[in-house]
Design an enzyme around this catalytic site. Sequence first.
Site, short mmCIF file in Angstrom:
data_model
loop_
_atom_site.label_atom_id
_atom_site.label_comp_id
_atom_site.label_asym_id
_atom_site.label_seq_id
_atom_site.Cartn_x
_atom_site.Cartn_y
_atom_site.Cartn_z
N ASP A 1 -6.08 -7.22 3.64
CA ASP A 1 -7.23 -6.62 2.99
C ASP A 1 -8.09 -7.76 2.38
O ASP A 1 -9.35 -7.63 2.68
CB ASP A 1 -6.76 -5.78 1.94
CG ASP A 1 -7.74 -4.96 1.13
OD1 ASP A 1 -8.81 -4.52 1.84
OD2 ASP A 1 -7.84 -4.90 0.03
N TYR B 1 0.70 -1.27 0.01
CA TYR B 1 0.03 -0.01 0.00
C TYR B 1 0.90 1.36 -0.12
O TYR B 1 0.55 2.15 -0.46
CB TYR B 1 -0.70 0.18 1.24
CG TYR B 1 -2.39 -0.79 0.78
CD1 TYR B 1 -2.41 -1.99 0.79
CD2 TYR B 1 -3.53 0.09 1.03
CE1 TYR B 1 -3.39 -2.69 0.55
CE2 TYR B 1 -4.53 -0.59 0.80
CZ TYR B 1 -4.66 -1.93 0.45
OH TYR B 1 -5.79 -2.75 0.41
#
Length: 385
Positions: free
Chosen positions: A271, A163
């Site tokens: 995630d 990320y």
Amino acid sequence: MAKIPFTFAPPADTDTPFSMPTLKFAVLAGDYIGPEVMAEALRVLEHVAGQEGLVLQHTAADVGGAGIDNHGKALPDSTLRICESSDAILFGSVGGPKWEKLPPKEQPERAALLPIRKHFTLFANIRPGLLYKELTAASPIKTDRIPEGIDMVCIRELTGGLYFGKPKETTTLPDGDLQAVDTMIYRKSEIERITATAIATARTRKHKLCSIDKANVLETSVLWRKTVTEYVAKHAPDIELTHMYVDNAAMQLVRGPNQFDVIVTENMFGDILSDEMAVICGSLGMLSSASLGAGKNSLGLPFGLYEPAGGTAPDIAGKGIANPCAQILSTALMLRHSFGLDRAASRIEVAVKKAVTSGSRTADIAFGGASIGTRAMADAVISAL
Ligand code: IPM
Ligand code: MN
């Protein structure tokens, strides 16, 4: 749409004893059903505050689409300042069709959530995967595999990995081809601190921790596995640690989610797996989450952001039928983690469970049976309190 008072504090003329704990938090309700469920969660919280002798001092601020519409960006500076001067953030949800045409980097989800996580170093995302026995029919998993429901916790590293790693860019190569790169990167210290969070969580439960990685392929995973192993051996010999490759974990979650107690994993794997966990738990309307910071708040406890897992649900916004339970349960997590009020937190959790299992249900968990609206659901929780 429900209106949230700018601040809530007892009138100045009451003789509130000085010792009453004051809960200072920012309220970022966001978009679509965000403000609707937030209003109900605050009503429940006010009730608990009355019972527990707590003073609520909360400040509302725009975020997400509301930030874009009113201030030109998803995370306005004024909102960030309000968060900075609070002990916790109670978050609703952001995004929706209205802002979908914006470039990806400016969209509410990405432009609000990711910078908040980074700004406050919210490195630990804790998502309880809880499905009451009475609601197993809501799960896509065959009920005979989950006779007692589901009860696990996913701990996801939230500020590292793919990320945020650099380089993160798209370039044109000399031959004219386009190339994009994201960088998966982890420091040992980042792995150690998320392991510490996972250990603390496992100690409140069955003392079982499963670390998930891809150590057969990824260098970051090799460091991950080594670090988790050494850290647990040194600091938590009471914890039963296992390791699993992420592809197998994705499969095992569906085969038998209750083989897990607490799982811990890096950002991208987390995630994906946390969404998988959410879907097997039936309704997104029931799932809360906590994102804890590396920093401490003014009480010496972790600063944190607390949000429901379900999103803005534009299709049902404004109808008064959204399930407020996830937002209500998020306030419980806030009480526990950022204010150290475990009893008040449990009170809320027990009340939600009691309300739902005794039959008060919004449409998403009613299985076609009688359902009630957002406000009535919160009323049922308040009665159960
Ligand atoms: C989540 C969301 C976010 C993420 C998006 C909206 C940036 O999917 O909180 O899981 O990928 O972390
Ligand atoms: Mn996600």
